[in-house]
Write an enzyme that holds these catalytic residues in place. Structure first.
Site, mmCIF file in Angstrom:
data_model
loop_
_atom_site.group_PDB
_atom_site.id
_atom_site.type_symbol
_atom_site.label_atom_id
_atom_site.label_comp_id
_atom_site.label_asym_id
_atom_site.label_seq_id
_atom_site.Cartn_x
_atom_site.Cartn_y
_atom_site.Cartn_z
ATOM 1 N N ASP A 83 35.878 39.574 42.184
ATOM 2 C CA ASP A 83 35.538 39.057 43.510
ATOM 3 C C ASP A 83 36.632 38.116 44.016
ATOM 4 O OD1 ASP A 83 34.009 38.798 45.755
ATOM 5 O OD2 ASP A 83 32.519 37.448 44.878
ATOM 6 N N SER A 101 30.237 48.137 45.727
ATOM 7 C CA SER A 101 28.787 48.130 45.514
ATOM 8 C C SER A 101 28.078 48.978 46.567
ATOM 9 C CB SER A 101 28.251 46.695 45.558
ATOM 10 O OG SER A 101 28.162 46.245 46.895
ATOM 11 N N ARG A 142 39.181 36.511 50.327
ATOM 12 C CA ARG A 142 39.598 35.106 50.483
ATOM 13 C C ARG A 142 41.068 34.915 50.101
ATOM 14 N NH1 ARG A 142 34.698 33.045 47.125
ATOM 15 N NH2 ARG A 142 34.433 35.300 46.969
ATOM 16 N N LEU A 156 41.258 52.608 25.209
ATOM 17 C CA LEU A 156 40.296 51.826 25.997
ATOM 18 C C LEU A 156 39.304 52.732 26.735
ATOM 19 C CD1 LEU A 156 39.618 48.925 27.186
ATOM 20 C CD2 LEU A 156 40.979 49.625 29.155
ATOM 21 N N HIS A 187 42.685 43.618 48.739
ATOM 22 C CA HIS A 187 42.191 44.708 47.885
ATOM 23 C C HIS A 187 43.346 45.417 47.172
ATOM 24 C CE1 HIS A 187 38.268 43.956 49.307
ATOM 25 N NE2 HIS A 187 38.439 44.443 50.524
ATOM 26 N N GLU A 214 26.705 37.374 27.585
ATOM 27 C CA GLU A 214 27.167 36.022 27.916
ATOM 28 C C GLU A 214 27.921 36.073 29.245
ATOM 29 O OE1 GLU A 214 26.368 33.404 26.214
ATOM 30 O OE2 GLU A 214 25.507 34.465 24.499
ATOM 31 N N ARG A 274 32.777 36.789 36.206
ATOM 32 C CA ARG A 274 32.844 36.900 37.673
ATOM 33 C C ARG A 274 33.864 35.901 38.185
ATOM 34 N NH1 ARG A 274 28.490 38.193 42.348
ATOM 35 N NH2 ARG A 274 30.008 38.212 44.035
#
Ligand code: IPE
Ligand code: IPE
Ligand code: MG
Length: 242
Positions: A21, A66, A25, A132, A38, A208, A189
């Site tokens: 996120d 999302s 900004r 990965l 982005h 966590e 986040r």
């Protein structure tokens, strides 16, 4: 898995999930359009795949778009989708080089046909790689994923394949997009927001959480190490007593 990182022995989370996120900004601070953020954010994703794997992380799942992000301007959404097109093409090449298996979770039926095609190609080509496990959440919403999973289960009940009594947590997990992926150990986040925004709501039950003010385009391997150090300071009790 334990690993020596900067002289410190650390327990490495098997699965790290990230809510990337702060792109908007980050761009705004530079007086640039949101899509500039982005683009910078997408570069960081590439770097993070390498860094996470080098640190010993086996699964990395990132929130790219999302089910609620369609509310943004047409300009921003189409900018993100175009970026995605290029990203997916590059990703096929990078995944082959890095031995990376890529999956996409979320409702792809709402995406443009050419994007779906690239996703399928990417998933098929990389299915054989055992480096990965990189998962991109695209048009993803935890509630929407559960809705689709519940519909699947209901269909099986209606056809008589299973009875309602046999529905257990394992069946619900197996009905989600993440069926082949273990639950995350650590959720990060960025950008100083303290919420889940509909991310992996079932899977994060015992994960966590690590929050940082760093905006996603500024996120580096040092920030990832910091999150892993924080994770090492936590005691996971899973409802028991230690
Ligand atoms: C995250 O950055 C990327 C997407 C949601 C696609 P944002 O675009 O949400 O950035 P902010 O939160 O507005 O800074
Ligand atoms: C969550 O970020 C979604 C992604 C990072 C893709 P948002 O920026 O969309 O979340 P809210 O609106 O701040 O909750
Ligand atoms: Mg945001």
């Amino acid at each position: 898995m334990e690993k020596l990182i900067d002289g410190e022995k650390l327990n490495i989370p098997q699965h790290v999930a990230i809510i990337m996120d702060g792109n908007g900004r980050w761009a705004k601070k530079r007086l640039m359009p949101r899509n500039f953020g982005h683009k910078a954010g997408a570069k960081v994703v590439e770097q993070m795949c390498e860094d996470a794997y080098n640190l010993g992380v086996k699964y990395l799942t990132v929130y790219a778009f999302s089910t609620e992000n369609w509310k943004r301007s047409v300009e921003e959404v189409s900018g993100i989708m175009n970026l995605l097109r290029h990203y997916l093409i590059d990703c096929i090449e990078r995944a082959s080089k890095n031995n990376m298996r890529v999956r996409v979770i979320g409702d792809r039926t709402a995406l443009d046909a050419d994007i779906v095609e690239k996703i399928e190609e990417l998933e098929t080509i990389t299915a054989k790689y055992d480096g990965l496990n990189f998962t991109i959440a695209l048009n993803y919403g935890g509630r929407d994923e559960l809705r689709r999973g519940v519909q699947d289960i209901a269909r099986k009940v209606a056809s008589g394949e299973i009875s309602p009594e046999t529905i257990d947590e394992a069946l619900i997990s197996a009905s989600l997009d993440t069926r082949d992926i273990p639950d995350p150990d650590l959720m990060i986040r960025t950008s100083g927001e303290y919420r889940l925004s509909n991310y992996l709501i079932w899977q994060l039950a015992y994960t966590e959480f690590y929050f940082t003010d760093v905006l996603w385009p500024d996120f580096t391997v040092e920030d990832l190490k910091e999150a892993i150090r924080y994770y090492n300071g936590r005691e996971r009790r899973y409802g028991g007593v230690k």
